[in-house]
Motif scaffolding. Structure first.
Motif, PDB file in Angstrom:
ATOM      1  N   LEU A 194     -11.909   2.356  -1.328  1.00 33.02           N
ATOM      2  CA  LEU A 194     -11.986   2.923   0.020  1.00 33.02           C
ATOM      3  C   LEU A 194     -10.923   2.312   0.927  1.00 33.02           C
ATOM      4  O   LEU A 194     -10.328   3.012   1.759  1.00 33.02           O
ATOM      5  CB  LEU A 194     -13.384   2.698   0.604  1.00 33.02           C
ATOM      6  CG  LEU A 194     -14.529   3.391  -0.134  1.00 33.02           C
ATOM      7  CD1 LEU A 194     -15.869   3.023   0.493  1.00 33.02           C
ATOM      8  CD2 LEU A 194     -14.346   4.908  -0.129  1.00 33.02           C
ATOM      9  N   MET A 195     -10.682   1.008   0.784  1.00 32.31           N
ATOM     10  CA  MET A 195      -9.643   0.351   1.587  1.00 32.31           C
ATOM     11  C   MET A 195      -8.253   0.869   1.223  1.00 32.31           C
ATOM     12  O   MET A 195      -7.349   0.935   2.054  1.00 32.31           O
ATOM     13  CB  MET A 195      -9.704  -1.166   1.385  1.00 32.31           C
ATOM     14  CG  MET A 195     -10.784  -1.870   2.186  1.00 32.31           C
ATOM     15  SD  MET A 195     -10.472  -1.779   3.962  1.00 32.31           S
ATOM     16  CE  MET A 195     -11.895  -2.730   4.574  1.00 32.31           C
ATOM     17  N   ALA A 196      -8.042   1.215  -0.039  1.00 29.78           N
ATOM     18  CA  ALA A 196      -6.727   1.660  -0.510  1.00 29.78           C
ATOM     19  C   ALA A 196      -6.529   3.166  -0.406  1.00 29.78           C
ATOM     20  O   ALA A 196      -5.437   3.674  -0.717  1.00 29.78           O
ATOM     21  CB  ALA A 196      -6.542   1.224  -1.962  1.00 29.78           C
ATOM     22  N   ALA A 197      -7.524   3.891   0.056  1.00 31.59           N
ATOM     23  CA  ALA A 197      -7.500   5.360   0.004  1.00 31.59           C
ATOM     24  C   ALA A 197      -6.343   5.980   0.776  1.00 31.59           C
ATOM     25  O   ALA A 197      -5.841   7.044   0.391  1.00 31.59           O
ATOM     26  CB  ALA A 197      -8.832   5.908   0.519  1.00 31.59           C
ATOM     27  N   ASP A 198      -5.908   5.353   1.890  1.00 30.55           N
ATOM     28  CA  ASP A 198      -4.830   5.916   2.704  1.00 30.55           C
ATOM     29  C   ASP A 198      -3.507   5.170   2.511  1.00 30.55           C
ATOM     30  O   ASP A 198      -2.619   5.209   3.379  1.00 30.55           O
ATOM     31  CB  ASP A 198      -5.217   5.911   4.183  1.00 30.55           C
ATOM     32  CG  ASP A 198      -6.245   6.996   4.509  1.00 30.55           C
ATOM     33  OD1 ASP A 198      -6.555   7.796   3.605  1.00 30.55           O
ATOM     34  OD2 ASP A 198      -6.737   7.031   5.653  1.00 30.55           O
ATOM     35  N   GLY A 199      -3.393   4.452   1.393  1.00 35.36           N
ATOM     36  CA  GLY A 199      -2.107   3.847   1.047  1.00 35.36           C
ATOM     37  C   GLY A 199      -1.814   2.500   1.678  1.00 35.36           C
ATOM     38  O   GLY A 199      -0.650   2.066   1.691  1.00 35.36           O
ATOM     39  N   TRP A 200      -2.814   1.804   2.187  1.00 33.69           N
ATOM     40  CA  TRP A 200      -2.575   0.493   2.818  1.00 33.69           C
ATOM     41  C   TRP A 200      -1.987  -0.483   1.799  1.00 33.69           C
ATOM     42  O   TRP A 200      -2.616  -0.752   0.768  1.00 33.69           O
ATOM     43  CB  TRP A 200      -3.885  -0.038   3.396  1.00 33.69           C
ATOM     44  CG  TRP A 200      -3.776  -1.388   4.040  1.00 33.69           C
ATOM     45  CD1 TRP A 200      -2.753  -1.864   4.807  1.00 33.69           C
ATOM     46  CD2 TRP A 200      -4.757  -2.434   4.006  1.00 33.69           C
ATOM     47  NE1 TRP A 200      -3.013  -3.134   5.247  1.00 33.69           N
ATOM     48  CE2 TRP A 200      -4.241  -3.517   4.772  1.00 33.69           C
ATOM     49  CE3 TRP A 200      -6.011  -2.555   3.409  1.00 33.69           C
ATOM     50  CZ2 TRP A 200      -4.948  -4.707   4.944  1.00 33.69           C
ATOM     51  CZ3 TRP A 200      -6.723  -3.737   3.583  1.00 33.69           C
ATOM     52  CH2 TRP A 200      -6.199  -4.806   4.341  1.00 33.69           C
ATOM     53  N   PRO A 201      -0.810  -1.072   2.045  1.00 29.18           N
ATOM     54  CA  PRO A 201      -0.202  -2.003   1.097  1.00 29.18           C
ATOM     55  C   PRO A 201      -0.937  -3.335   0.987  1.00 29.18           C
ATOM     56  O   PRO A 201      -0.704  -4.089   0.038  1.00 29.18           O
ATOM     57  CB  PRO A 201       1.220  -2.194   1.653  1.00 29.18           C
ATOM     58  CG  PRO A 201       1.108  -1.887   3.107  1.00 29.18           C
ATOM     59  CD  PRO A 201       0.082  -0.802   3.197  1.00 29.18           C
ATOM     60  N   GLY A 202      -1.809  -3.604   1.947  1.00 32.76           N
ATOM     61  CA  GLY A 202      -2.539  -4.868   1.917  1.00 32.76           C
ATOM     62  C   GLY A 202      -3.860  -4.804   1.179  1.00 32.76           C
ATOM     63  O   GLY A 202      -4.615  -5.784   1.169  1.00 32.76           O
ATOM     64  N   ALA A 203      -4.168  -3.672   0.558  1.00 31.05           N
ATOM     65  CA  ALA A 203      -5.486  -3.507  -0.069  1.00 31.05           C
ATOM     66  C   ALA A 203      -5.730  -4.517  -1.187  1.00 31.05           C
ATOM     67  O   ALA A 203      -6.832  -5.085  -1.293  1.00 31.05           O
ATOM     68  CB  ALA A 203      -5.634  -2.080  -0.594  1.00 31.05           C
ATOM     69  N   SER A 256       0.954   2.590   7.099  1.00 29.33           N
ATOM     70  CA  SER A 256       1.716   2.046   8.232  1.00 29.33           C
ATOM     71  C   SER A 256       1.179   0.699   8.709  1.00 29.33           C
ATOM     72  O   SER A 256       1.827   0.015   9.502  1.00 29.33           O
ATOM     73  CB  SER A 256       1.701   3.047   9.395  1.00 29.33           C
ATOM     74  OG  SER A 256       0.386   3.231   9.887  1.00 29.33           O
ATOM     75  N   HIS A 257       0.005   0.286   8.239  1.00 35.84           N
ATOM     76  CA  HIS A 257      -0.561  -1.000   8.643  1.00 35.84           C
ATOM     77  C   HIS A 257       0.076  -2.123   7.829  1.00 35.84           C
ATOM     78  O   HIS A 257       0.341  -1.963   6.634  1.00 35.84           O
ATOM     79  CB  HIS A 257      -2.078  -1.012   8.435  1.00 35.84           C
ATOM     80  CG  HIS A 257      -2.831  -0.202   9.442  1.00 35.84           C
ATOM     81  ND1 HIS A 257      -3.052   1.153   9.301  1.00 35.84           N
ATOM     82  CD2 HIS A 257      -3.413  -0.555  10.614  1.00 35.84           C
ATOM     83  CE1 HIS A 257      -3.742   1.603  10.341  1.00 35.84           C
ATOM     84  NE2 HIS A 257      -3.979   0.590  11.154  1.00 35.84           N
ATOM     85  N   PRO A 258       0.312  -3.278   8.472  1.00 30.63           N
ATOM     86  CA  PRO A 258       0.925  -4.398   7.749  1.00 30.63           C
ATOM     87  C   PRO A 258      -0.016  -4.958   6.679  1.00 30.63           C
ATOM     88  O   PRO A 258      -1.226  -4.763   6.736  1.00 30.63           O
ATOM     89  CB  PRO A 258       1.188  -5.424   8.849  1.00 30.63           C
ATOM     90  CG  PRO A 258       0.227  -5.074   9.942  1.00 30.63           C
ATOM     91  CD  PRO A 258       0.087  -3.588   9.896  1.00 30.63           C
ATOM     92  N   ILE A 259       0.575  -5.687   5.739  1.00 31.12           N
ATOM     93  CA  ILE A 259      -0.200  -6.253   4.642  1.00 31.12           C
ATOM     94  C   ILE A 259      -1.285  -7.188   5.151  1.00 31.12           C
ATOM     95  O   ILE A 259      -2.402  -7.214   4.625  1.00 31.12           O
ATOM     96  CB  ILE A 259       0.731  -6.987   3.651  1.00 31.12           C
ATOM     97  CG1 ILE A 259       1.601  -5.972   2.907  1.00 31.12           C
ATOM     98  CG2 ILE A 259      -0.065  -7.831   2.651  1.00 31.12           C
ATOM     99  CD1 ILE A 259       2.609  -6.602   1.977  1.00 31.12           C
ATOM    100  N   ASP A 260      -0.970  -7.969   6.202  1.00 28.79           N
ATOM    101  CA  ASP A 260      -1.935  -8.964   6.696  1.00 28.79           C
ATOM    102  C   ASP A 260      -2.882  -8.410   7.764  1.00 28.79           C
ATOM    103  O   ASP A 260      -3.569  -9.169   8.451  1.00 28.79           O
ATOM    104  CB  ASP A 260      -1.201 -10.188   7.237  1.00 28.79           C
ATOM    105  CG  ASP A 260      -0.264  -9.849   8.396  1.00 28.79           C
ATOM    106  OD1 ASP A 260      -0.105  -8.637   8.703  1.00 28.79           O
ATOM    107  OD2 ASP A 260       0.296 -10.781   8.997  1.00 28.79           O
ATOM    108  N   PHE A 261      -2.936  -7.098   7.910  1.00 31.51           N
ATOM    109  CA  PHE A 261      -3.855  -6.474   8.872  1.00 31.51           C
ATOM    110  C   PHE A 261      -5.298  -6.779   8.498  1.00 31.51           C
ATOM    111  O   PHE A 261      -5.658  -6.776   7.313  1.00 31.51           O
ATOM    112  CB  PHE A 261      -3.625  -4.963   8.882  1.00 31.51           C
ATOM    113  CG  PHE A 261      -4.561  -4.186   9.761  1.00 31.51           C
ATOM    114  CD1 PHE A 261      -4.473  -4.261  11.139  1.00 31.51           C
ATOM    115  CD2 PHE A 261      -5.556  -3.373   9.203  1.00 31.51           C
ATOM    116  CE1 PHE A 261      -5.345  -3.540  11.950  1.00 31.51           C
ATOM    117  CE2 PHE A 261      -6.426  -2.652  10.000  1.00 31.51           C
ATOM    118  CZ  PHE A 261      -6.322  -2.737  11.379  1.00 31.51           C
TER     119      PHE A 261
END
Length: 419
Positions: A194-203, A256-261
């Motif tokens: 669920l955290m990775a669903a929209d492509g967040w690189p920090g997942a 678009s969110h940073p890895i450390d978000f």
């Protein structure tokens, strides 16, 4: 296998409902005060008889209309016993525990399941618990309490719940509390997709940080503002898992969110933490706006835990398994000896006499504190006698259905803020 039916009170949005259904129980009626939660029940099970309103209002439903049902179940309101609240117990207008026992007396179900917060297991309520057990015994039921943790039944959060089971005496030898099946994993494992669903690189880094089970999800009440994940201690625990607990997000973090978000949870993530899952037998759809959905989810009894307990009850009602002695079934009698002494005394007794009858070593200040605690839930008459002040138990302050009980006026006054 016998056909199993259930009447569910204070049903919420369906956590206990779904678990009991999966355990083999067919709902005769489900009663709920909150409109959003009742809508969710109807959305998911439109063939159920879902009734909206005060469960203690016989114009909404009448316990006598449902004789010989297999199970009376419910998650009666938690605030009267919550550690985070005032712990008013029997004098809280939301307390329905003793009322539910009397409803069982009218319905005469084969079994009763009532669940509440851990606070009810505390010493403050030892006499209240004993009163409930005593009343069930008078009605022909064996009963027992146990503190269950959701993480022991396949749910990725701690979530302690204090559960009461009552059974007609003839079914008791076949009852046993459900065996533990602990959740194997972490919050990161449960929510990674669920955290990775929209492509967040920090997942992936977030998954590694979220390396424990979740603290208890706190649904909150209508008395407070928007949704968040609980008091300061809970927020700190979520922060250690890499979660911003100051609210609930509309969507997972994106590319678009940073890895450390530090992300917030979405309601879909909270569902997962509570044991629901869209691609499993625990699929469920919640209605209403985001905050309403969050409260429905967060205040629920996790479906896998309800299923485990419901299966234990179903097995007992079907006399399945090994017949046991009562000593093997009983978890903990939890007697309050001072309360028992008061209850059994035919006349008023002094402090010295009560302490002796209770068989406890209690000094004067401790006795006064214990009596003050008992007086919160029970009517205790005090009289001055030659041997000193004497005490006698004359009644219970809780609401058990009395037409003239002050609960009605307080409930009416507070209704818009009760949840």
């Amino acid at each position: 296998m016998a056909d199993l039916s259930v009447v569910e009170i204070c049903a919420g949005a369906g956590g206990q409902s779904l678990g009991l259904e999966l355990a083999g129980f067919d709902h005769r009626v489900a009663v709920e005060l909150d409109k959003n939660a009742a809508n969710t029940l109807s959305e998911n099970r439109n063939h159920w008889d879902v009734r909206l309103g005060d469960v203690a209002d016989e114009s909404i439903w009448n316990p006598k209309e449902f004789p010989e049902v297999s199970l009376l179940a419910g998650g009666v309101p938690c605030p009267p016993f919550s550690i985070a609240g005032k712990q008013l117990g029997a004098t809280d207008e939301r307390d329905l525990f003793a009322w539910a026992v009397e409803a069982a007396g009218k319905m005469e179900p084969q079994a009763v399941l009532l669940e509440n917060v851990r606070g009810l297991s505390m010493p403050r309520f030892s006499a209240y618990r004993q009163h409930v057990k005593d009343r069930f015994k008078e009605l022909g039921y064996w009963s027992d309490w146990k503190l269950l943790h959701a993480s022991d039944y396949g749910v990725p959060q701690l979530r302690p719940r204090f559960v009461l089971i009552a059974l007609r005496n003839e079914y008791t030898p076949w009852f046993e509390w459900p065996e533990k099946a602990p959740y194997q994993g972490t919050v990161g494992d449960a929510l990674f997709d669920l955290m990775a669903a929209d492509g967040w690189p920090g997942a992936e880094p977030w998954r590694a940080k979220a390396n424990d089970i979740a603290p208890t999800i706190v649904g909150g009440s209508k008395k407070h503002g928007g949704a968040d994940l609980g008091p300061s201690r809970a927020k700190a625990a979520w922060r250690a898992l890499g979660v911003d607990a100051m609210g609930v997000a509309d969507a997972p973090p994106s590319e678009s969110h940073p890895i450390d978000f530090q992300p917030k949870l979405t309601t879909e993530m909270v569902e997962r933490i509570q044991g629901w899952g869209p691609d499993s037998e625990y699929a469920w759809k919640f209605t209403g706006r985001k905050t309403a959905r969050y409260r429905q989810i967060g205040n629920a009894f996790p479906p896998p835990v309800a299923r485990a307990v419901g299966t234990s009850i179903a097995n007992a009602l079907n006399r399945k398994g090994r017949r046991k002695k009562l000593s093997e079934v009983e978890n903990d009698a939890m007697h309050d000896r001072l309360y028992l002494a008061l209850r059994s005394a035919p006349v008023a007794l002094t402090a010295k006499e009560l302490v002796k009858l209770a068989g406890e070593k209690i000094d004067g200040p401790t006795f006064e504190r214990r009596m003050a605690s008992l007086a919160k839930d029970f009517v205790i008459r005090e009289d001055d006698q030659l041997g000193g002040r004497a005490y006698r138990l004359v009644g219970f302050k809780g609401f058990v259905g009395q037409e003239d009980h002050e609960r009605h006026s307080r409930f009416s006054e507070m209704r818009s803020r009760i949840s």
